[in-house]
Design a protein around this motif. Structure first.
Motif, PDB file in Angstrom:
ATOM      1  N   TYR A   1      90.621-107.757  64.083  1.00 23.06           N
ATOM      2  CA  TYR A   1      90.756-108.831  63.100  1.00 23.06           C
ATOM      3  C   TYR A   1      89.569-108.861  62.141  1.00 23.06           C
ATOM      4  N   GLU A   2      88.356-108.690  62.697  1.00 22.63           N
ATOM      5  CA  GLU A   2      87.171-108.750  61.841  1.00 22.63           C
ATOM      6  C   GLU A   2      87.183-107.614  60.815  1.00 22.63           C
ATOM      7  N   CYS A   3      87.709-106.436  61.220  1.00 23.51           N
ATOM      8  CA  CYS A   3      87.822-105.315  60.267  1.00 23.51           C
ATOM      9  C   CYS A   3      88.703-105.686  59.073  1.00 23.51           C
ATOM     10  N   THR A   4      89.666-106.579  59.300  1.00 20.52           N
ATOM     11  CA  THR A   4      90.602-106.930  58.220  1.00 20.52           C
ATOM     12  C   THR A   4      90.050-108.007  57.300  1.00 20.52           C
ATOM     13  N   MET A   5      88.940-108.616  57.691  1.00 22.45           N
ATOM     14  CA  MET A   5      88.434-109.744  56.904  1.00 22.45           C
ATOM     15  C   MET A   5      87.866-109.279  55.568  1.00 22.45           C
ATOM     16  N   THR A   6      88.300-109.941  54.513  1.00 23.03           N
ATOM     17  CA  THR A   6      87.847-109.606  53.175  1.00 23.03           C
ATOM     18  C   THR A   6      86.612-110.443  52.837  1.00 23.03           C
ATOM     19  N   SER A   7      85.983-110.135  51.726  1.00 22.84           N
ATOM     20  CA  SER A   7      84.804-110.922  51.344  1.00 22.84           C
ATOM     21  C   SER A   7      85.208-112.378  51.100  1.00 22.84           C
ATOM     22  N   GLU A   8      86.437-112.587  50.666  1.00 18.83           N
ATOM     23  CA  GLU A   8      86.909-113.961  50.461  1.00 18.83           C
ATOM     24  C   GLU A   8      87.020-114.698  51.798  1.00 18.83           C
ATOM     25  N   ASP A   9      87.532-113.983  52.819  1.00 21.18           N
ATOM     26  CA  ASP A   9      87.608-114.590  54.147  1.00 21.18           C
ATOM     27  C   ASP A   9      86.227-115.022  54.636  1.00 21.18           C
ATOM     28  N   TRP A  10      85.241-114.120  54.451  1.00 23.54           N
ATOM     29  CA  TRP A  10      83.887-114.426  54.903  1.00 23.54           C
ATOM     30  C   TRP A  10      83.308-115.615  54.161  1.00 23.54           C
ATOM     31  N   GLU A  11      83.599-115.653  52.869  1.00 22.33           N
ATOM     32  CA  GLU A  11      83.089-116.746  52.061  1.00 22.33           C
ATOM     33  C   GLU A  11      83.642-118.082  52.547  1.00 22.33           C
ATOM     34  N   LEU A  12      84.949-118.103  52.824  1.00 21.47           N
ATOM     35  CA  LEU A  12      85.571-119.332  53.304  1.00 21.47           C
ATOM     36  C   LEU A  12      85.020-119.721  54.671  1.00 21.47           C
ATOM     37  N   LEU A  13      84.791-118.712  55.495  1.00 17.87           N
ATOM     38  CA  LEU A  13      84.250-118.962  56.832  1.00 17.87           C
ATOM     39  C   LEU A  13      82.832-119.512  56.744  1.00 17.87           C
ATOM     40  N   GLN A  14      82.017-118.905  55.882  1.00 18.95           N
ATOM     41  CA  GLN A  14      80.633-119.361  55.727  1.00 18.95           C
ATOM     42  C   GLN A  14      80.580-120.770  55.159  1.00 18.95           C
ATOM     43  N   ARG A  15      81.454-121.033  54.206  1.00 18.76           N
ATOM     44  CA  ARG A  15      81.469-122.349  53.591  1.00 18.76           C
ATOM     45  C   ARG A  15      81.770-123.407  54.637  1.00 18.76           C
TER      46      ARG A  15
ATOM     47  N   GLN B   1     104.975-103.708  55.771  1.00 22.26           N
ATOM     48  CA  GLN B   1     103.874-103.496  56.706  1.00 22.26           C
ATOM     49  C   GLN B   1     102.569-103.213  55.972  1.00 22.26           C
ATOM     50  N   VAL B   2     101.497-103.665  56.572  1.00 25.90           N
ATOM     51  CA  VAL B   2     100.161-103.384  56.053  1.00 25.90           C
ATOM     52  C   VAL B   2      99.424-102.596  57.123  1.00 25.90           C
ATOM     53  N   GLU B   3      98.743-101.533  56.727  1.00 29.92           N
ATOM     54  CA  GLU B   3      97.961-100.774  57.692  1.00 29.92           C
ATOM     55  C   GLU B   3      96.493-101.103  57.508  1.00 29.92           C
ATOM     56  N   TYR B   4      95.818-101.450  58.610  1.00 28.18           N
ATOM     57  CA  TYR B   4      94.409-101.834  58.505  1.00 28.18           C
ATOM     58  C   TYR B   4      93.503-100.652  58.826  1.00 28.18           C
ATOM     59  N   GLN B   5      92.322-100.670  58.244  1.00 31.60           N
ATOM     60  CA  GLN B   5      91.343 -99.609  58.488  1.00 31.60           C
ATOM     61  C   GLN B   5      90.259-100.117  59.433  1.00 31.60           C
ATOM     62  N   ARG B   6      89.862 -99.260  60.344  1.00 31.02           N
ATOM     63  CA  ARG B   6      88.798 -99.616  61.271  1.00 31.02           C
ATOM     64  C   ARG B   6      87.460 -99.459  60.557  1.00 31.02           C
ATOM     65  N   LYS B   7      86.669-100.517  60.591  1.00 29.34           N
ATOM     66  CA  LYS B   7      85.351-100.437  59.959  1.00 29.34           C
ATOM     67  C   LYS B   7      84.331-100.006  61.010  1.00 29.34           C
ATOM     68  N   THR B   8      83.413 -99.132  60.622  1.00 31.68           N
ATOM     69  CA  THR B   8      82.417 -98.703  61.611  1.00 31.68           C
ATOM     70  C   THR B   8      81.369 -99.788  61.831  1.00 31.68           C
ATOM     71  N   GLU B   9      81.031-100.495  60.755  1.00 23.72           N
ATOM     72  CA  GLU B   9      80.046-101.568  60.884  1.00 23.72           C
ATOM     73  C   GLU B   9      80.766-102.890  61.114  1.00 23.72           C
ATOM     74  N   CYS B  10      81.252-103.097  62.322  1.00 25.08           N
ATOM     75  CA  CYS B  10      81.976-104.338  62.608  1.00 25.08           C
ATOM     76  C   CYS B  10      81.381-104.942  63.878  1.00 25.08           C
ATOM     77  N   TYR B  11      80.906-106.186  63.773  1.00 25.36           N
ATOM     78  CA  TYR B  11      80.219-106.827  64.904  1.00 25.36           C
ATOM     79  C   TYR B  11      81.126-107.059  66.105  1.00 25.36           C
ATOM     80  N   SER B  12      82.424-107.113  65.869  1.00 30.17           N
ATOM     81  CA  SER B  12      83.332-107.364  66.992  1.00 30.17           C
ATOM     82  C   SER B  12      83.420-106.187  67.956  1.00 30.17           C
TER      83      SER B  12
END
Ligand SMILES: [Zn+2]
Ligand SMILES: [Zn+2]
Length: 399
Positions: free
Chosen positions: A177-191, A252-263
């Motif tokens: 899930y964290e790999c799928t998070m966009t910068s907008e998601d992070w912004e909303l989460l931080q806010r 369908q949407v295919e997600y990419q695995r991020k190498t720098e992911c804290y999860s």
């Protein structure tokens, strides 16, 4: 009226008793035993959660743990097949669990009235074969994602708004899930977090505009993917299925695995300790951790602990030692200085020199049946407070 009814009734009486799951067993690959042995954690008993729990009960899943903090309200009744007017005011998780047993009496179900982020121990995630999310916020999704990764459990997320929705499957080692998070998601989460760390009221929102039609559609897909996962069949793993109800189009949407992911932080293993959160101190856990991983080890908590509130104006401090999510927003203000927000001091690591080492870990925000992590530079082992299992799991403890 007499004859017709009587005939029908008599036929019903004469019918041979069929196996409850006969129609399911007729599917060539179906294995009802797998489902009856399955342990499923459902996080959220709202619109999606109701449909998920209903489906799992009908499918004959054997063990169900349902988590939700809220109580049933009138506005839930238009989207919640398991709730009745008479349930108003009762904990959603408990009502849903009981209704599931009504649907399928062999089911063992536990309703847990608590916050998925702050009250749910890692032991519950480890207990489950698969986790299903019926959530309405990013913070809870992220917490569930991290817990699932720690103990290598797949989880299936659902999200709905108006008449559109998405179901997605996250399995260990795939994109999460964290790999799928966009910068907008992070912004909303931080806010949400920063306005300020102490806004629990925001977390309990649940006012998303939705319908029972989209919740049943998305929850059905989540449950069907869970059935396939439990059978070891290919699933939507690493992908999402998006449905737009207005155009009636799905893709369908295919997600990419991020190498720098804290999860991506799986525990090397989990050690079951004969301990309870309410009776075990941080010092005892640290000692166990040192025996396992050597003197350089640190303890790591899954949640930030609110240590102190300090007023920037008058300088007074209040010591709390509680998990952040348990503190209400009005606590942020200094009792002496009207309108002044206090600074928040938090921590999540324990190194051995802290003044609170002899408190039971329950008093520093560790929920029962949780695991505290023993961590060195390259190793991470979970220390599970296993003696809390029966209290937390209740009827599903042996499942
Ligand atoms: Zn990830
Ligand atoms: Zn003050």
């Amino acid at each position: 009226m007499t004859s017709d009814r009587l005939v029908v009734d008599e036929r019903a009486l004469d019918a041979p008793t069929e196996d409850r799951f006969d129609r399911l067993r007729r599917i060539s690959w179906w294995d009802q035993t797998r489902l009856s042995r399955a342990k499923v954690l459902v996080v959220g008993a709202g619109a999606l959660g109701n449909e998920i729990v209903k489906n799992l009960a009908l499918l004959g899943v054997g063990n169900l743990f349902v988590v939700d903090l809220d109580r049933v309200e009138n506005s839930n009744l238009s989207r919640s097949v398991l709730f009745r007017e008479a349930d108003n005011g009762r904990p959603k998780a408990e009502v849903a669990a009981r209704a599931a047993v009504d649907l399928y009496p062999t089911l063992r179900a536990r309703g847990f009235a608590g916050n998925a982020v702050y009250d749910l121990g890692l032991g519950v995630f480890r207990w489950a074969d698969v986790v299903l999310g019926g959530l309405d916020n990013r913070e809870a999704r992220l917490a569930i994602n991290r817990s699932c990764w720690k103990v290598n459990r797949p989880w299936i997320d659902g999200a709905i708004e108006q008449i559109q929705g998405v179901a997605r499957v996250f399995v260990p080692d795939g994109p999460c899930y964290e790999c799928t998070m966009t910068s907008e998601d992070w912004e909303l989460l931080q806010r949400r977090r920063s306005c300020n760390l102490l806004s629990q009221a925001d977390m309990l929102s649940g006012r998303t505009p939705t319908t029972p039609t989209i919740s049943s559609l998305i929850a059905s897909l989540q449950c069907q993917e869970a059935v396939k996962l439990l059978h070891g069949l290919p699933t939507l793993a690493g992908r999402g299925w998006v449905f737009d109800g207005m155009s009636t189009e799905g893709y369908q949407v295919e997600y990419q695995r991020k190498t720098e992911c804290y999860s991506h932080d799986p525990l090397e293993r989990v050690v079951e300790l004969p301990c309870r959160a309410s009776r075990t101190s941080a010092r005892e856990l640290l000692r166990t951790a040192q025996e396992l991983l050597g003197p350089e080890v640190e303890l790591e908590l899954a949640r930030d602990v609110l240590e102190r509130l300090c007023c920037p104006k008058c300088g007074t401090e209040e010591t709390l030692f509680t998990s952040l999510g348990r503190v209400s927003a009005d606590k942020a203000f200094c009792p002496c200085c009207p309108g002044v927000r206090r600074d928040v001091r938090t921590f999540y690591k324990i190194r051995g020199s802290e003044p609170f080492l002899d408190r039971p870990v329950a008093e520093i925000g560790v929920p029962p049946f949780d695991a505290v992590i023993a961590r060195t530079l390259d190793r991470a082992v979970g220390l599970l407070l296993a003696d809390d299992a029966s209290e937390v799991l209740g009827p599903v403890v042996g499942g």
